[in-house]
Design an enzyme around this catalytic site. Structure first.
Site, PDB file in Angstrom:
ATOM      1  N   LYS A 112       7.763   3.463   4.348  1.00  0.00           N
ATOM      2  CA  LYS A 112       6.822   4.384   4.996  1.00  0.00           C
ATOM      3  C   LYS A 112       7.563   5.592   5.554  1.00  0.00           C
ATOM      4  O   LYS A 112       7.053   6.714   5.496  1.00  0.00           O
ATOM      5  CB  LYS A 112       6.035   3.668   6.105  1.00  0.00           C
ATOM      6  CG  LYS A 112       4.963   2.746   5.569  1.00  0.00           C
ATOM      7  CD  LYS A 112       3.724   3.516   5.137  1.00  0.00           C
ATOM      8  CE  LYS A 112       2.915   2.854   4.038  1.00  0.00           C
ATOM      9  NZ  LYS A 112       2.348   1.560   4.439  1.00  0.00           N
ATOM     10  N   LYS A 195       0.013  -5.133 -14.370  1.00  0.00           N
ATOM     11  CA  LYS A 195      -1.198  -5.744 -13.832  1.00  0.00           C
ATOM     12  C   LYS A 195      -2.226  -4.707 -13.406  1.00  0.00           C
ATOM     13  O   LYS A 195      -1.918  -3.538 -13.224  1.00  0.00           O
ATOM     14  CB  LYS A 195      -0.822  -6.651 -12.670  1.00  0.00           C
ATOM     15  CG  LYS A 195      -0.197  -5.940 -11.500  1.00  0.00           C
ATOM     16  CD  LYS A 195      -0.015  -6.925 -10.356  1.00  0.00           C
ATOM     17  CE  LYS A 195       0.156  -6.176  -9.055  1.00  0.00           C
ATOM     18  NZ  LYS A 195       0.265  -7.012  -7.897  1.00  0.00           N
ATOM     19  N   LYS A 198      -5.172  -0.223  -8.610  1.00  0.00           N
ATOM     20  CA  LYS A 198      -5.661   1.152  -8.588  1.00  0.00           C
ATOM     21  C   LYS A 198      -4.521   2.170  -8.521  1.00  0.00           C
ATOM     22  O   LYS A 198      -4.672   3.302  -8.933  1.00  0.00           O
ATOM     23  CB  LYS A 198      -6.650   1.366  -7.458  1.00  0.00           C
ATOM     24  CG  LYS A 198      -6.043   1.193  -6.073  1.00  0.00           C
ATOM     25  CD  LYS A 198      -7.049   1.574  -5.024  1.00  0.00           C
ATOM     26  CE  LYS A 198      -6.679   1.066  -3.654  1.00  0.00           C
ATOM     27  NZ  LYS A 198      -5.374   1.340  -3.117  1.00  0.00           N
TER      28      LYS A 198
END
Ligand code: TRP
Length: 332
Positions: A112, A195, A198
């Site tokens: 982050k 896989k 989104k």
């Protein structure tokens, strides 16, 4: 007494087939045999977005989609994190015994920092403490989490053990990861690799709310190749993925039909995709209908959220009361 299972859901994105056959189906199974708490982690949203866009709407959407997918508010406690502010008090207590050094070493924090260098806030650093508070507020035993959350869970274990050690009491159970092992169904995406998710691009995932036209369009665009060049050839990854997807949503005869066609080189990917799209539509339609129904039933959604908040509050306030006593807070 039944053991406690808890999981948090970030209010980002909509449910796709990958989520459904992965986490959600497992939640549905767990709610029958454990005392389950599933909540929408809306406090956590502030660590990345100080002013989240339509926070309430997103929380509602998640609630609606998980209900449509089969989470049962009569079996599990479904609630919104911010409806249970006791979590924040436990977060404060845990933060007093959480050290900057250990928090800085958490990989999700480091990621982050890289992603949002101009907003390295204290909430981001203490994300694992908030997550530990979520878990410990109900004295949870098992946490079904993916690989990416293992380190956060490890911190929750540390904080539970540390609390017990500092205050000299065996109070919090040390939460364990719930491992599904081989039961976890991996749903491939439509981009030929890996896989369904989104983050790999809109076209890679099929969402439970999606309409027929858009499903057909996405499936027809799925990556394939120019076809087998010799009989019984090993399938390259994108083709194998398409077959794997078909195994999940189609009848075994259908899969077998196209498998034979592949092996004798008569396969037409266009036909296979058309069939696959129709089978996905069959699977998704009842979910879409339930999502639409629930979305317009504000009364019901409100009832579910209230009931969840009440049940979660009952358990959380008991914990907080005990924790206050353990630490030494007494009211006059
Ligand atoms: N951090 C989790 C995620 O990103 C969400 C979450 C918040 C959670 N609190 C939790 C998961 C407690 C399990 C238990 O997916």
């Amino acid at each position: 007494m039944k053991e406690i299972v808890l999981s948090g859901i970030r209010p980002t994105g909509n449910l796709h087939l990958g989520n459904y056959y992965g986490a959600v189906q497992n939640f549905i199974k767990l709610q029958d045999s454990y005392n389950c708490y599933f909540f929408i982690a809306d406090y956590h949203s502030l660590t990345t977005h100080p002013h989240p866009d339509d926070l309430h709407g997103r929380v509602k959407q998640i609630l609606v989609e998980y209900l449509a997918a089969g989470l049962d508010p009569e079996k599990a406690t479904l609630y919104v994190q911010s409806d249970v502010p006791e979590v924040v008090e436990l977060y404060l207590f845990l933060n007093m015994n959480a050290y900057i050094g250990e928090l800085e070493r958490v990989t999700t924090f480091k990621e982050k920092v890289r992603k949002q260098p101009d907003n390295v806030n204290a909430g981001l650093l203490t994300y694992p403490t908030l997550m530990a508070a979520d878990i410990l507020i109900h004295k949870s035993n098992y946490i079904p989490v993916g690989k990416d959350q293992e380190q956060n869970l490890e911190k929750a274990r540390d904080f539970a053990e540390r609390f017990n050690r500092i205050y000299g009491i065996d109070y919090f159970p040390v939460p364990q990861a719930f491992n599904f092992g081989n039961e976890l169904i991996k749903v491939p995406g439509l981009d030929g690799s890996g896989k369904m998710g989104k983050s790999e691009g809109e076209g890679n995932a099929i969402f439970l709310y999606e309409d027929d036209k858009s499903i057909r369009k996405k499936v027809m665009r799925a990556v394939t190749d120019s076809g087998p060049t010799e009989p019984n050839q090993v399938k390259p990854e994108p083709i194998q993925n398409l077959f794997n997807l078909m195994k999940i949503v189609s009848k075994p005869e259908t899969v077998q039909f196209f498998d034979e066609a592949y092996n004798n080189m008569s396969i037409r990917y266009g036909d296979m995709k058309k069939q696959l799209a129709e089978d996905i539509i069959q699977m998704v339609t009842p979910f879409r209908e339930r999502i639409n129904e629930l979305s317009s039933n504000d009364e019901y959604i409100k009832k579910v959220a209230r009931m969840g908040a009440e049940k979660a509050h009952e358990s959380a306030s008991k914990t907080i009361k005990e924790v206050r006593e353990i630490i030494g807070f007494r009211s006059f």
